[in-house]
Design a protein around this motif. Sequence first.
Motif, mmCIF file in Angstrom:
data_model
loop_
_atom_site.group_PDB
_atom_site.id
_atom_site.type_symbol
_atom_site.label_atom_id
_atom_site.label_comp_id
_atom_site.label_asym_id
_atom_site.label_seq_id
_atom_site.Cartn_x
_atom_site.Cartn_y
_atom_site.Cartn_z
ATOM 1 N N GLN A 74 -5.438 -1.493 -7.613
ATOM 2 C CA GLN A 74 -4.473 -2.536 -7.260
ATOM 3 C C GLN A 74 -3.790 -2.979 -8.551
ATOM 4 O O GLN A 74 -4.409 -3.602 -9.406
ATOM 5 N N SER A 101 -13.580 0.118 -7.484
ATOM 6 C CA SER A 101 -14.397 1.342 -7.474
ATOM 7 C C SER A 101 -15.758 1.136 -6.840
ATOM 8 O O SER A 101 -16.445 2.111 -6.528
ATOM 9 N N GLU A 124 0.847 -1.190 0.000
ATOM 10 C CA GLU A 124 0.000 0.000 0.000
ATOM 11 C C GLU A 124 0.888 1.248 0.000
ATOM 12 O O GLU A 124 1.708 1.440 0.899
ATOM 13 N N ASN A 137 -9.395 3.662 -6.320
ATOM 14 C CA ASN A 137 -8.566 2.743 -5.539
ATOM 15 C C ASN A 137 -8.119 1.629 -6.468
ATOM 16 O O ASN A 137 -8.922 0.788 -6.874
ATOM 17 N N ASN A 178 -12.671 9.115 -5.759
ATOM 18 C CA ASN A 178 -11.392 8.426 -5.598
ATOM 19 C C ASN A 178 -11.306 7.226 -6.543
ATOM 20 O O ASN A 178 -12.322 6.630 -6.900
ATOM 21 N N TYR A 218 -2.888 1.690 -4.515
ATOM 22 C CA TYR A 218 -2.800 3.139 -4.350
ATOM 23 C C TYR A 218 -4.184 3.759 -4.502
ATOM 24 O O TYR A 218 -4.964 3.380 -5.383
ATOM 25 N N ASP A 219 -4.466 4.737 -3.657
ATOM 26 C CA ASP A 219 -5.734 5.458 -3.687
ATOM 27 C C ASP A 219 -5.523 6.801 -4.389
ATOM 28 O O ASP A 219 -4.902 7.711 -3.830
ATOM 29 N N GLU A 258 -9.274 -1.990 -10.603
ATOM 30 C CA GLU A 258 -9.866 -0.840 -9.909
ATOM 31 C C GLU A 258 -10.972 -1.314 -8.973
ATOM 32 O O GLU A 258 -11.960 -1.922 -9.403
#
Length: 352
Positions: A119, A177, A40, A117, A115, A145-146, A175
């Motif tokens: 991976q 989402s 992360e 988010n 946002n 990462y966000d 994503e």
Amino acid sequence: MKNKYLFVFIPTLTLLIGILVYLKTENIQQTETKVKVFEEVSNDSPDVKINNDYPFFNSAPDIDSYYTQVLGFLPNEDNLESIKVKDVSYPYIKLNKNQRHILGTIVFENKTKENMNVQSFFMQGNKVAKVKMNNSNEWAYSILYDVQPESSVEININIEWDKDGMNELIFFPLEHSGIEGLYSGQASSIQRYFVTENDTIVNNDTYNQAFDLDLKNTENINVSPIPKWIGKNKQELKYLIDDGTLVTKAPIEGMKLEPIPYNTYVDIVKIDEKGKSSILIEQVNVKKNKPTYIYFDAQQLKELRTSKVKNYLLILNNREKELLSDAKAVDLGLKPFPTSFQAVIEFYKESN
């Protein structure tokens, strides 16, 4: 006397070797357990650069306003080569001899007010590769990462590379989402690069890529196959939302690929959100202008249906060096457009 010492020495040596092998195995297992599912990333990392400049969007001012997000990977320029395709450069990765890592930058641009988010997985062919931040000592199977609203970010990363593995790098940004059906086969941010240590010469495989397009039947044409889930008797499945999760009304038995105007072969690769991957089916024959039906065996379906994590199936053609052959065929006028594709579809559970 010598035989007596020898009699004592050999069993003792065998025991010591056994202990050493055991300790070595234990060390390997301990090393493997240290690989995290994801790293992360925090904004204060020296490998993260945040700005609001939207360099990709600004470099392509004519891009459709429909597009509001960028999820991409750029290999370091030191290892980036290209072949000419008409007036465009088609990139591939050229490693130095004995180079066992690929350096590069993950690029995110988010023009929305929500946002992202993400991976990010990197795969060497069908296998998930280990990845880490440039300034980190900890390897993981993905980078999490966000991405903040209305921002752009660059993340410097290091990918572990096996010289004996497949010569293909896949970037799969997953994503998270919350949008159900996001990975329904309609869209994909997956990127692929051919990777080599040698001087690349596109050989006669290029001519195997040739095809002509029937201009009389170009209406509603699919340039790449759209995957859809099917049940028994080749019937497309219907979906519903169950407690916030997308599910199917009947169990998934297989997959349908919509018709495309050329012949090709596809591989089906499974990857889950924990970074475990495997090849499910290889070299499926896709015949032009006909739908393709693919069924999975009982064991594969059991594992997918009972899995506690989300699973995604990647549909890929033109593996490894065929990526370059495809591009070169366009340059030589042997085909009207590139036919390398990569689609992804999430495996859905049956409703209760």
